[in-house]
Design a protein around this motif. Structure first.
Motif, mmCIF file in Angstrom:
data_model
loop_
_atom_site.group_PDB
_atom_site.id
_atom_site.type_symbol
_atom_site.label_atom_id
_atom_site.label_comp_id
_atom_site.label_asym_id
_atom_site.label_seq_id
_atom_site.Cartn_x
_atom_site.Cartn_y
_atom_site.Cartn_z
ATOM 1 N N ALA A 23 -16.546 -18.149 27.908
ATOM 2 C CA ALA A 23 -17.671 -18.031 28.843
ATOM 3 C C ALA A 23 -17.330 -17.060 29.968
ATOM 4 C CB ALA A 23 -18.024 -19.407 29.412
ATOM 5 N N ALA A 24 -16.092 -17.125 30.459
ATOM 6 C CA ALA A 24 -15.669 -16.212 31.524
ATOM 7 C C ALA A 24 -15.641 -14.767 31.033
ATOM 8 C CB ALA A 24 -14.293 -16.624 32.044
ATOM 9 N N MET A 25 -15.197 -14.568 29.790
ATOM 10 C CA MET A 25 -15.159 -13.216 29.229
ATOM 11 C C MET A 25 -16.577 -12.683 28.988
ATOM 12 S SD MET A 25 -11.978 -12.273 29.121
ATOM 13 C CE MET A 25 -11.928 -13.140 30.697
ATOM 14 N N ARG A 26 -17.516 -13.571 28.664
ATOM 15 C CA ARG A 26 -18.909 -13.129 28.527
ATOM 16 C C ARG A 26 -19.461 -12.654 29.872
ATOM 17 N NH1 ARG A 26 -19.184 -17.851 25.219
ATOM 18 N NH2 ARG A 26 -19.260 -17.273 23.012
ATOM 19 N N LEU A 27 -19.118 -13.367 30.931
ATOM 20 C CA LEU A 27 -19.554 -12.944 32.262
ATOM 21 C C LEU A 27 -18.970 -11.585 32.622
ATOM 22 C CD1 LEU A 27 -19.317 -16.294 34.287
ATOM 23 C CD2 LEU A 27 -21.398 -15.050 33.625
ATOM 24 N N ARG A 28 -17.701 -11.383 32.298
ATOM 25 C CA ARG A 28 -17.072 -10.089 32.576
ATOM 26 C C ARG A 28 -17.780 -8.991 31.792
ATOM 27 N NH1 ARG A 28 -10.688 -8.514 31.815
ATOM 28 N NH2 ARG A 28 -10.487 -9.639 33.769
ATOM 29 N N ARG A 29 -18.041 -9.241 30.509
ATOM 30 C CA ARG A 29 -18.695 -8.222 29.680
ATOM 31 C C ARG A 29 -20.101 -7.917 30.181
ATOM 32 N NH1 ARG A 29 -19.425 -9.482 23.401
ATOM 33 N NH2 ARG A 29 -21.094 -10.777 24.259
ATOM 34 N N ARG A 30 -20.807 -8.950 30.626
ATOM 35 C CA ARG A 30 -22.166 -8.754 31.154
ATOM 36 C C ARG A 30 -22.136 -7.842 32.379
ATOM 37 N NH1 ARG A 30 -24.264 -14.206 32.093
ATOM 38 N NH2 ARG A 30 -24.015 -14.307 29.816
ATOM 39 N N ALA A 31 -21.147 -8.047 33.239
ATOM 40 C CA ALA A 31 -21.028 -7.209 34.432
ATOM 41 C C ALA A 31 -20.700 -5.770 34.055
ATOM 42 C CB ALA A 31 -19.955 -7.779 35.360
ATOM 43 N N LEU A 32 -19.827 -5.587 33.067
ATOM 44 C CA LEU A 32 -19.480 -4.243 32.614
ATOM 45 C C LEU A 32 -20.692 -3.544 32.011
ATOM 46 C CD1 LEU A 32 -16.040 -5.104 30.988
ATOM 47 C CD2 LEU A 32 -16.371 -3.615 32.974
ATOM 48 N N ALA A 33 -21.488 -4.274 31.240
ATOM 49 C CA ALA A 33 -22.683 -3.693 30.616
ATOM 50 C C ALA A 33 -23.694 -3.277 31.672
ATOM 51 C CB ALA A 33 -23.296 -4.689 29.636
ATOM 52 N N LEU A 132 -15.129 -10.078 22.759
ATOM 53 C CA LEU A 132 -15.182 -10.530 24.149
ATOM 54 C C LEU A 132 -14.007 -10.004 24.953
ATOM 55 C CD1 LEU A 132 -16.314 -14.256 23.717
ATOM 56 C CD2 LEU A 132 -17.668 -12.353 24.628
ATOM 57 N N ALA A 133 -12.851 -9.852 24.298
ATOM 58 C CA ALA A 133 -11.656 -9.353 24.975
ATOM 59 C C ALA A 133 -10.684 -8.828 23.933
ATOM 60 C CB ALA A 133 -10.996 -10.444 25.811
ATOM 61 N N PHE A 134 -9.810 -7.904 24.364
ATOM 62 C CA PHE A 134 -8.768 -7.388 23.476
ATOM 63 C C PHE A 134 -7.520 -7.135 24.300
ATOM 64 C CE2 PHE A 134 -10.700 -3.551 25.187
ATOM 65 C CZ PHE A 134 -9.644 -2.667 25.343
ATOM 66 N N ASP A 135 -6.386 -6.986 23.609
ATOM 67 C CA ASP A 135 -5.146 -6.647 24.305
ATOM 68 C C ASP A 135 -4.452 -5.483 23.613
ATOM 69 O OD1 ASP A 135 -3.528 -7.624 22.168
ATOM 70 O OD2 ASP A 135 -3.422 -9.620 23.047
ATOM 71 N N PHE A 169 -16.043 -2.314 25.943
ATOM 72 C CA PHE A 169 -15.886 -1.646 27.232
ATOM 73 C C PHE A 169 -14.391 -1.641 27.548
ATOM 74 C CE2 PHE A 169 -20.059 -3.682 27.324
ATOM 75 C CZ PHE A 169 -20.884 -2.638 27.725
ATOM 76 N N ALA A 170 -13.896 -0.565 28.148
ATOM 77 C CA ALA A 170 -12.478 -0.506 28.493
ATOM 78 C C ALA A 170 -12.080 -1.681 29.374
ATOM 79 C CB ALA A 170 -12.163 0.823 29.183
ATOM 80 N N GLY A 171 -13.002 -2.156 30.213
ATOM 81 C CA GLY A 171 -12.720 -3.259 31.118
ATOM 82 C C GLY A 171 -12.592 -4.613 30.441
ATOM 83 N N GLN A 172 -12.772 -4.671 29.135
ATOM 84 C CA GLN A 172 -12.583 -5.937 28.411
ATOM 85 C C GLN A 172 -11.134 -6.160 28.010
ATOM 86 O OE1 GLN A 172 -16.415 -5.107 25.877
ATOM 87 N NE2 GLN A 172 -15.863 -7.247 25.531
ATOM 88 N N LEU A 186 -6.744 -6.330 15.432
ATOM 89 C CA LEU A 186 -7.409 -5.045 15.315
ATOM 90 C C LEU A 186 -6.402 -3.950 14.965
ATOM 91 C CD1 LEU A 186 -9.477 -5.267 18.629
ATOM 92 C CD2 LEU A 186 -10.412 -5.534 16.312
ATOM 93 N N ASP A 187 -6.872 -2.942 14.231
ATOM 94 C CA ASP A 187 -6.060 -1.753 13.989
ATOM 95 C C ASP A 187 -6.216 -0.749 15.124
ATOM 96 O OD1 ASP A 187 -5.104 -2.537 11.379
ATOM 97 O OD2 ASP A 187 -7.129 -2.157 10.640
ATOM 98 N N GLY A 188 -7.284 -0.885 15.887
ATOM 99 C CA GLY A 188 -7.531 0.012 16.997
ATOM 100 C C GLY A 188 -8.755 -0.434 17.764
ATOM 101 N N VAL A 189 -9.035 0.236 18.867
ATOM 102 C CA VAL A 189 -10.222 -0.075 19.667
ATOM 103 C C VAL A 189 -10.842 1.235 20.156
ATOM 104 C CG1 VAL A 189 -8.965 -0.324 21.861
ATOM 105 C CG2 VAL A 189 -11.146 -1.521 21.529
ATOM 106 N N LEU A 190 -12.163 1.301 20.113
ATOM 107 C CA LEU A 190 -12.905 2.439 20.633
ATOM 108 C C LEU A 190 -13.710 1.954 21.825
ATOM 109 C CD1 LEU A 190 -13.800 5.436 20.228
ATOM 110 C CD2 LEU A 190 -15.738 4.536 18.923
ATOM 111 N N THR A 191 -13.500 2.578 22.971
ATOM 112 C CA THR A 191 -14.233 2.231 24.187
ATOM 113 C C THR A 191 -14.939 3.479 24.698
ATOM 114 O OG1 THR A 191 -12.552 2.778 25.841
ATOM 115 C CG2 THR A 191 -12.359 0.623 24.739
ATOM 116 N N GLU A 192 -15.680 3.317 25.778
ATOM 117 C CA GLU A 192 -16.346 4.466 26.386
ATOM 118 C C GLU A 192 -15.331 5.478 26.918
ATOM 119 O OE1 GLU A 192 -15.547 1.801 29.905
ATOM 120 O OE2 GLU A 192 -15.957 1.564 27.768
#
Length: 199
Positions: A23-33, A132-135, A169-172, A186-192
């Protein structure tokens, strides 16, 4: 933004309260969007950095997920074959049905937009997924349904498994995503901001 102390500083501990952490990560993603309404277009600007693939699975953005539609349009214009995931049952792996921008969609078993049942089922070379999040080690926090994890577990047993790339989003990015034994990395991530491959 990567945090320095724990999976996500100031957020619930995911090892004790995974639903609250999601739920917290959804809030973060919503703010980034909300802060980056053009993120989907910026994402598409980096498409040449994606691993080569003839057939690519994308998704239809729901809620605050980063929108892959501009990327899908650009890939289709370059002759890539596209498909969308389809939920056929709550405990089953996903199917991937052929799709092109502008094709008619209907709700699948999970209520997500999906190609019509007559669309060809294909096995993509590359699967692009929301999160929702990645590392930095390829850890991915999904919505919790386990659809992609079940699907990738089977596809990665194939002699030529598809690539598994997160769209975000990079901020995730967080310091560490807690991974269960069945979670697929993941093998990789594509962000803005660009593309990054993981070991």
């Amino acid at each position: 933004m990567v945090t320095s102390d724990g999976p996500a500083a100031g957020f619930p501990d995911p090892t004790h309260d995974r639903p609250a952490f999601r739920a917290a990560m959804r809030l973060r993603r919503r703010a980034l969007a909300a802060a980056q309404p053009d993120a989907g277009d910026r994402l598409a600007a980096h498409l040449e950095r994606l691993p080569p693939a003839a057939s690519i699975a994308v998704y239809r953005a729901i809620g605050s997920e980063i929108d892959p539609q501009p990327l899908a349009v650009a890939l289709a214009a370059r002759g890539r074959s596209l498909c969308l995931p389809v939920v056929v049952a709550r405990d089953a792996p996903l199917l991937f049905r052929r799709w092109g921008p502008g094709d008619v969609l209907e709700a699948d078993a999970a209520g997500c937009p999906a190609p019509l049942p007559l669309a060809e089922v294909i096995r993509p070379d590359l699967i692009l997924v929301p999160l929702l999040a990645f590392d930095a080690r390829g850890g991915r926090l999904g919505q919790g349904g386990g659809f992609y994890d079940r699907t990738l577990d089977g596809l990665r047993r194939h002699p030529s498994p598809p690539g598994f790339i997160g769209l975000a989003f990079a901020g995730q990015e967080i310091a560490a995503v807690p991974m269960a034994s069945h979670d697929q990395r993941l093998d990789g991530v594509l962000t803005e901001s660009g593309y990054r491959a993981f070991p």
